[in-house]
Motif scaffolding. Structure first.
Motif, PDB file in Angstrom:
ATOM      1  N   PHE A  70       0.912  -1.265  -0.054  1.00 43.46           N
ATOM      2  CA  PHE A  70       0.181   0.025   0.057  1.00 43.46           C
ATOM      3  C   PHE A  70       0.872   1.014  -0.034  1.00 43.46           C
ATOM      4  N   HIS A  71       1.733   1.430   1.083  1.00 45.94           N
ATOM      5  CA  HIS A  71       2.723   2.394   0.852  1.00 45.94           C
ATOM      6  C   HIS A  71       3.980   2.230   0.422  1.00 45.94           C
ATOM      7  N   PRO A  72       4.751   3.254  -0.148  1.00 46.06           N
ATOM      8  CA  PRO A  72       6.135   3.020  -0.739  1.00 46.06           C
ATOM      9  C   PRO A  72       7.024   2.170   0.156  1.00 46.06           C
ATOM     10  N   ALA A  73       7.672   1.284  -0.303  1.00 48.44           N
ATOM     11  CA  ALA A  73       8.711   0.470   0.733  1.00 48.44           C
ATOM     12  C   ALA A  73      10.014   0.991   0.359  1.00 48.44           C
ATOM     13  N   ARG A  74      10.649   1.245   1.559  1.00 47.82           N
ATOM     14  CA  ARG A  74      12.062   1.590   1.575  1.00 47.82           C
ATOM     15  C   ARG A  74      12.884   0.431   1.520  1.00 47.82           C
ATOM     16  N   SER A  75      12.281  -0.708   2.117  1.00 40.07           N
ATOM     17  CA  SER A  75      13.050  -2.076   1.964  1.00 40.07           C
ATOM     18  C   SER A  75      12.063  -3.279   2.102  1.00 40.07           C
ATOM     19  N   PRO A  81       6.115  -7.634   8.550  1.00 43.13           N
ATOM     20  CA  PRO A  81       5.173  -8.335   8.022  1.00 43.13           C
ATOM     21  C   PRO A  81       4.941  -8.541   6.452  1.00 43.13           C
ATOM     22  N   THR A  82       4.884  -7.053   5.993  1.00 49.35           N
ATOM     23  CA  THR A  82       4.868  -6.601   4.491  1.00 49.35           C
ATOM     24  C   THR A  82       5.828  -7.590   3.592  1.00 49.35           C
ATOM     25  N   ILE A  85       5.622 -10.984   3.354  1.00 52.50           N
ATOM     26  CA  ILE A  85       4.835 -11.409   2.405  1.00 52.50           C
ATOM     27  C   ILE A  85       5.318 -11.173   1.094  1.00 52.50           C
ATOM     28  N   LEU A  86       5.881 -10.163   0.670  1.00 53.91           N
ATOM     29  CA  LEU A  86       6.256  -9.899  -0.528  1.00 53.91           C
ATOM     30  C   LEU A  86       7.597 -10.899  -1.044  1.00 53.91           C
ATOM     31  N   LEU A  87       8.388 -11.193   0.051  1.00 52.66           N
ATOM     32  CA  LEU A  87       9.421 -12.153  -0.157  1.00 52.66           C
ATOM     33  C   LEU A  87       8.950 -13.606  -0.851  1.00 52.66           C
ATOM     34  N   ALA A  88       7.871 -13.882   0.233  1.00 55.30           N
ATOM     35  CA  ALA A  88       7.313 -15.149  -0.039  1.00 55.30           C
ATOM     36  C   ALA A  88       6.772 -15.308  -1.466  1.00 55.30           C
ATOM     37  N   LEU A  89       6.025 -14.320  -1.823  1.00 50.62           N
ATOM     38  CA  LEU A  89       5.391 -14.041  -3.266  1.00 50.62           C
ATOM     39  C   LEU A  89       6.532 -14.485  -3.989  1.00 50.62           C
TER      40      LEU A  89
END
Length: 265
Positions: A70-75, A81-82, A85-89
């Motif tokens: 949802f928000h810009p990711a700095r890392s 948690p986010t 989730i992104l790594l798992a995907l």
């Protein structure tokens, strides 16, 4: 068999991503567009258990309502948690398409599904926000009429809880019979005055703040907070049907692992 890009294009036709609200981040958020898909998992949210479920069931794509990013990711690390989730995907080669406020507002989306689940008839928009590139009107919320003998707020609140499978509901009883009902899936309490202006005696939504209940009491309108998850989970079978109808050779299934996050004491 279909590709992620083809599935995105279908959803973009039914619920154009161009009409999402300015704050939103709906769209094709994770994965490769040319990835082949023969299994899709549909969920309200993409959580770690949902990603695990998709991997166990062999899904190459998750279609959700709430954006996984949802928000810009700095890392992107396993330290939050986010990130996990992104790594798992990415590691499991599972793509993610998220249809959020665009799905809230289009015909047949979240709010129509909510109105139908509550057995309302003569359904019409609560608020029109605009028209899409094809000239189709869209807007947040719906209004409809009840059928049969009218109930009062306590009985109607119990009906809403049962129909939505909610763990509990909060409500203001304005002592008005429930005949004309406005619905707003998710956090739509700011539309209370719009519902009242259009002749509604009852408003069903979620995430109502304390002042919202005070306003409803003062204005004399029944207000039912049925929770964010229950008022939006109704769109999951709608999404699943859209995908199944368009791609009959793709197996589409709704999550059985993602549930309401909290309980009432």
């Amino acid at each position: 068999m279909a590709t992620v890009r083809e599935i995105y294009q279908l959803l973009n036709t039914l619920a154009p991503f161009s009409i999402q609200m300015e704050f939103d981040n709906a769209g094709f958020l994770v994965g490769r567009g040319d990835q082949a898909v023969d299994r899709i998992l549909v969920s309200l949210d993409i959580t770690e258990p949902v990603v695990s479920e998709a991997a166990e069931r062999g899904a190459q794509l998750i279609v959700s309502h709430h954006p996984v990013l949802f928000h810009p990711a700095r890392s992107i690390t396993d330290g939050d948690p986010t990130g996990r989730i992104l790594l798992a995907l990415v590691e499991r080669k599972i793509a993610a398409i998220c249809a959020h406020t665009n799905l809230d507002t289009v015909a047949g989306g979240v709010n129509d599904a909510l109105a139908h689940r509550l057995d309302l008839v003569q359904i019409e928009p609560l608020k029109q926000d605009g028209v899409d590139a094809s000239g189709r009107p869209y807007g947040i919320g719906r209004i409809g009429n009840t059928v049969g003998a009218p109930m009062y707020a306590p009985a109607f609140a119990a009906f809403v809880k049962r129909q939505l499978g909610a763990n509990g509901v909060r409500y203001v009883d304005a002592r008005r019979p429930v005949r004309r009902v406005a619905v707003g899936g998710g956090a739509c309490a700011d539309l209370l005055s719009d519902a009242l202006a259009l002749g509604c005696d009852t408003f069903v939504t979620a995430d109502v703040k304390y002042n919202g209940f005070l306003d409803a009491k003062a204005l004399g309108i029944n207000l039912i907070d049925a929770g964010h998850y229950p008022t939006e989970q109704v769109v999951v079978p709608v999404l699943a049907k859209w995908l199944s109808d368009a791609f009959p050779k793709v197996e589409v299934f709704a999550t059985d692992r993602h549930k309401e996050a909290f309980s009432y004491g």
